[in-house]
Design a protein around this motif. Structure first.
Motif, PDB file in Angstrom:
ATOM      1  N   UNK A 185       0.770  -1.316  -0.094  1.00  0.00           N
ATOM      2  CA  UNK A 185      -0.122  -0.111  -0.179  1.00  0.00           C
ATOM      3  C   UNK A 185       0.812   1.228   0.148  1.00  0.00           C
ATOM      4  N   UNK A 186       1.893   1.190   0.580  1.00  0.00           N
ATOM      5  CA  UNK A 186       2.760   2.448   0.917  1.00  0.00           C
ATOM      6  C   UNK A 186       3.823   2.329  -0.368  1.00  0.00           C
ATOM      7  N   UNK A 187       3.870   1.603  -1.004  1.00  0.00           N
ATOM      8  CA  UNK A 187       4.992   1.650  -2.082  1.00  0.00           C
ATOM      9  C   UNK A 187       5.127   3.089  -2.825  1.00  0.00           C
ATOM     10  N   UNK A 188       4.162   3.436  -3.250  1.00  0.00           N
ATOM     11  CA  UNK A 188       4.320   4.786  -3.924  1.00  0.00           C
ATOM     12  C   UNK A 188       4.941   5.802  -3.015  1.00  0.00           C
ATOM     13  N   UNK A 189       4.417   6.195  -1.838  1.00  0.00           N
ATOM     14  CA  UNK A 189       4.912   7.100  -0.923  1.00  0.00           C
ATOM     15  C   UNK A 189       6.474   6.606  -0.472  1.00  0.00           C
ATOM     16  N   UNK A 190       6.790   5.687  -0.309  1.00  0.00           N
ATOM     17  CA  UNK A 190       8.019   5.214  -0.021  1.00  0.00           C
ATOM     18  C   UNK A 190       9.093   5.395  -1.000  1.00  0.00           C
ATOM     19  N   UNK A 191       8.552   5.077  -2.283  1.00  0.00           N
ATOM     20  CA  UNK A 191       9.377   5.343  -3.452  1.00  0.00           C
ATOM     21  C   UNK A 191       9.806   6.782  -3.411  1.00  0.00           C
ATOM     22  N   UNK A 192       8.974   7.644  -3.446  1.00  0.00           N
ATOM     23  CA  UNK A 192       8.873   8.992  -3.590  1.00  0.00           C
ATOM     24  C   UNK A 192       9.729   9.719  -2.528  1.00  0.00           C
ATOM     25  N   UNK A 193       9.979   9.111  -1.375  1.00  0.00           N
ATOM     26  CA  UNK A 193      11.034   9.825  -0.439  1.00  0.00           C
ATOM     27  C   UNK A 193      12.306  10.071  -1.170  1.00  0.00           C
ATOM     28  N   UNK A 194      12.721   9.214  -2.166  1.00  0.00           N
ATOM     29  CA  UNK A 194      13.977   9.491  -2.711  1.00  0.00           C
ATOM     30  C   UNK A 194      13.877  10.788  -3.675  1.00  0.00           C
ATOM     31  N   UNK A 195      12.963  11.231  -4.147  1.00  0.00           N
ATOM     32  CA  UNK A 195      12.770  12.133  -5.220  1.00  0.00           C
ATOM     33  C   UNK A 195      13.167  13.510  -4.666  1.00  0.00           C
ATOM     34  N   UNK A 196      14.344  14.056  -5.296  1.00  0.00           N
ATOM     35  CA  UNK A 196      15.151  15.353  -5.127  1.00  0.00           C
ATOM     36  C   UNK A 196      13.811  16.686  -4.984  1.00  0.00           C
ATOM     37  N   UNK A 197      14.199  17.392  -3.975  1.00  0.00           N
ATOM     38  CA  UNK A 197      13.148  18.640  -3.975  1.00  0.00           C
ATOM     39  C   UNK A 197      13.001  19.372  -5.070  1.00  0.00           C
ATOM     40  N   UNK A 198      14.087  19.436  -5.940  1.00  0.00           N
ATOM     41  CA  UNK A 198      14.068  20.101  -7.230  1.00  0.00           C
ATOM     42  C   UNK A 198      13.417  19.352  -8.443  1.00  0.00           C
ATOM     43  N   UNK A 199      12.969  18.218  -8.329  1.00  0.00           N
ATOM     44  CA  UNK A 199      12.298  17.443  -9.245  1.00  0.00           C
ATOM     45  C   UNK A 199      11.012  17.338  -9.362  1.00  0.00           C
ATOM     46  N   UNK A 200      10.378  17.108 -10.151  1.00  0.00           N
ATOM     47  CA  UNK A 200       8.814  16.924 -10.270  1.00  0.00           C
ATOM     48  C   UNK A 200       8.563  15.315 -10.947  1.00  0.00           C
ATOM     49  N   UNK A 201       7.590  14.628 -10.618  1.00  0.00           N
ATOM     50  CA  UNK A 201       7.250  13.229 -11.036  1.00  0.00           C
ATOM     51  C   UNK A 201       6.979  13.204 -12.561  1.00  0.00           C
ATOM     52  N   UNK A 202       6.599  14.099 -13.319  1.00  0.00           N
ATOM     53  CA  UNK A 202       6.517  13.801 -14.655  1.00  0.00           C
ATOM     54  C   UNK A 202       6.712  15.239 -15.404  1.00  0.00           C
ATOM     55  N   UNK A 203       6.972  15.106 -16.721  1.00  0.00           N
ATOM     56  CA  UNK A 203       7.266  16.374 -17.620  1.00  0.00           C
ATOM     57  C   UNK A 203       6.391  17.280 -17.725  1.00  0.00           C
ATOM     58  N   UNK A 204       4.791  16.805 -17.645  1.00  0.00           N
ATOM     59  CA  UNK A 204       3.794  17.741 -17.724  1.00  0.00           C
ATOM     60  C   UNK A 204       3.613  18.634 -16.505  1.00  0.00           C
ATOM     61  N   UNK A 205       4.356  18.338 -15.422  1.00  0.00           N
ATOM     62  CA  UNK A 205       4.260  19.093 -14.122  1.00  0.00           C
ATOM     63  C   UNK A 205       5.571  20.105 -14.340  1.00  0.00           C
TER      64      UNK A 205
END
Length: 475
Positions: free
Chosen positions: A124-144
């Motif tokens: 259940x928490x896989x998306x949130x756990x994975x997102x912990x590594x995303x740098x503050x300066x990056x978004x999840x997709x190019x449309x953002x």
């Protein structure tokens, strides 16, 4: 936690649980099979093994398939977590699944359920756990990505991941589930000793709406590992020094393990509370996890600390070792004897605080319960301080400030029971110490914390995206 379900009788001969491959074309049985045995030696399941051609076809189909949209993946993961504990999957209820995992893993009954329910949480928490590594300066997709100056975009390093799993604990699934949440298509090669959890996870994912190409379960003989890793864009492998030597130099393969977790107790902190906390770190999770403390360094009387630790562990084990709540793992007799032979060899230069005759207890349901074991060493540089055995076993050595961080190198986790801020700084600067705890057991875990770095650091990269005014992102 709910009370464990009553044991389900092992399947009689000729009625083994059937574990088919879960391929890109659905469930498939193969002629090549392996029998999964319980710790007591009784056959429990017939495991289909994937031939190389079918593995190649599954990976090729996964590479051709694009990932589902992120929101769809997250919703399906939440549904899969629910189904993992509530549905009958592969003909097994959750209670029946727990019994099988208990019989093959060696974990006691309450721990088997605790770890298996933690798998559902990990799904259940896989998306949130994975997102912990995303740098503050990056978004999840190019449309953002913002128009004008643009933004960093977090993007996959590949499209397929091969996950070669160990059988230490059900929660070994949690890594590849993060990859799935990030859009990878994953080929899982489960442990042949404990294939039930991986099989149930993939079945739950498919019941929740994931396509057959999103996650496949492909058990194989040992020789199939290299071929699987070669065909996937990235690989995730768990094991000890031999596995690290074989795959560590490959930048496309991430090796999980070994652990060699250690606890350092500085002067004035060898209290009864510290002894109890170290006993927890040595013995929880059957003492078989990479985060269990195996090396203890003590400033002061390390022998007295070892005796107090041994007394605490013996008290915890008393009356439990022949029940379904045994402290250490229950192992096949031959495996237990091999580990005892290693201890007998080590006893030539290490002091056994708990007599070796007490380390092994035959279990009435079959197999041998191992641990606890505590040894003293005279030298913090003794290689035995890094010896990692899959049951509650600790090596206790002396330490002085002059020793510094040298005896603590090459550790997955170091717990420093200290008020020395400079020592903590030195541990953080030491490249071979992966995680630093300050008066917190090495076994402390949280789904949002890095383990061997954040997994997303291996799976993802950052690309700059600039979207002009007329682009699709502005519509």
């Amino acid at each position: 936690m709910t009370a464990p379900a009553p044991p389900v009788p092992a399947a009689p001969a000729g009625q083994l649980v059937e574990l088919p491959l879960l391929t890109h074309r659905g469930a498939q049985h193969t002629k090549a099979r392996e029998t999964v045995h319980g710790v007591d030696g009784r056959p429990l399941a017939s495991l289909s093994l994937s031939p190389d051609l079918l593995t190649a076809q599954s990976l090729a189909a996964q590479r051709r398939a694009g990932p589902p949209p992120p929101a769809e993946r997250a919703a399906q993961l939440a549904e899969a977590a629910r189904r993992f504990v509530s549905d009958t999957l592969g003909g097994l209820t959750f209670a029946e699944h727990l019994d099988l995992v208990h019989r093959v893993s060696g974990h006691n009954v309450p721990l088997t359920e605790e770890l298996s329910r933690a798998v559902a949480t990990g799904i259940a928490e896989a998306p949130d756990r994975a997102d912990q590594a995303r740098p503050r300066g990056s978004v999840r997709g190019w449309r953002e990505a913002a128009a004008g100056p643009g933004s960093g975009v977090w993007t996959r390093r590949g499209e397929t991941l091969a996950a070669v799993l160990s059988g230490n604990a059900p929660t070994v699934q949690n890594g590849w589930l993060q990859a799935l949440a990030l859009g990878y298509r994953v080929a899982v090669r489960p442990s042949r000793r404990e294939p039930f959890t991986a099989h149930r996870v993939v079945a739950a994912l498919r019941a929740a709406g994931f396509r057959a190409t999103d996650a496949v379960c492909l058990p194989s003989a040992h020789g199939g590992v290299a071929a699987l890793l070669h065909r996937a864009d990235l690989g995730l492998v768990y094991g000890g020094d031999d596995v690290k030597a074989a795959y560590g130099p490959d930048p496309t393969v991430l090796v999980g393990g070994p652990g060699r977790a250690k606890t350092l107790v500085t002067a004035g902190h060898a209290t009864a509370g510290t002894v109890s906390a170290v006993a927890d770190a040595v013995s929880v999770l059957s003492g078989a996890a990479c985060v269990n403390t195996t090396g203890v360094l003590v400033e002061g009387d390390h022998v007295a600390f070892a005796r107090a630790l041994a007394a605490e562990l013996r008290d915890r084990a008393a009356g439990r070792q022949t029940t379904d709540r045994h402290l250490g793992p229950r192992l096949p007799a031959a495996s237990a004897e091999a580990l005892l032979d290693r201890l007998r060899g080590a006893a030539a230069r290490a002091g056994a605080v708990i007599p070796l005759a007490e380390v092994a207890t035959r279990h009435p349901a079959g197999g041998v319960v191992l641990g606890p074991a505590v040894f003293t060493l005279d030298d913090p540089a003794d290689p035995l301080l890094g010896a990692e055995l899959p049951f509650p076993c600790a090596w206790v050595a002396p330490w002085t400030p002059a020793d510094g961080v040298r005896p603590l190198r090459d550790s997955l986790v170091v717990n420093a029971v200290t008020e020395d801020a400079e020592l903590v700084d030195a541990l953080l600067r030491e490249p071979s110490v992966r995680n630093v705890h300050v008066d917190a057991p090495t076994t402390h875990s949280d789904g949002g914390l890095p383990h061997e770095d954040y997994l997303g650091d291996f799976l993802m990269r950052n690309k700059a995206v600039v979207a002009g005014r007329g682009s699709a992102s502005g519509s």
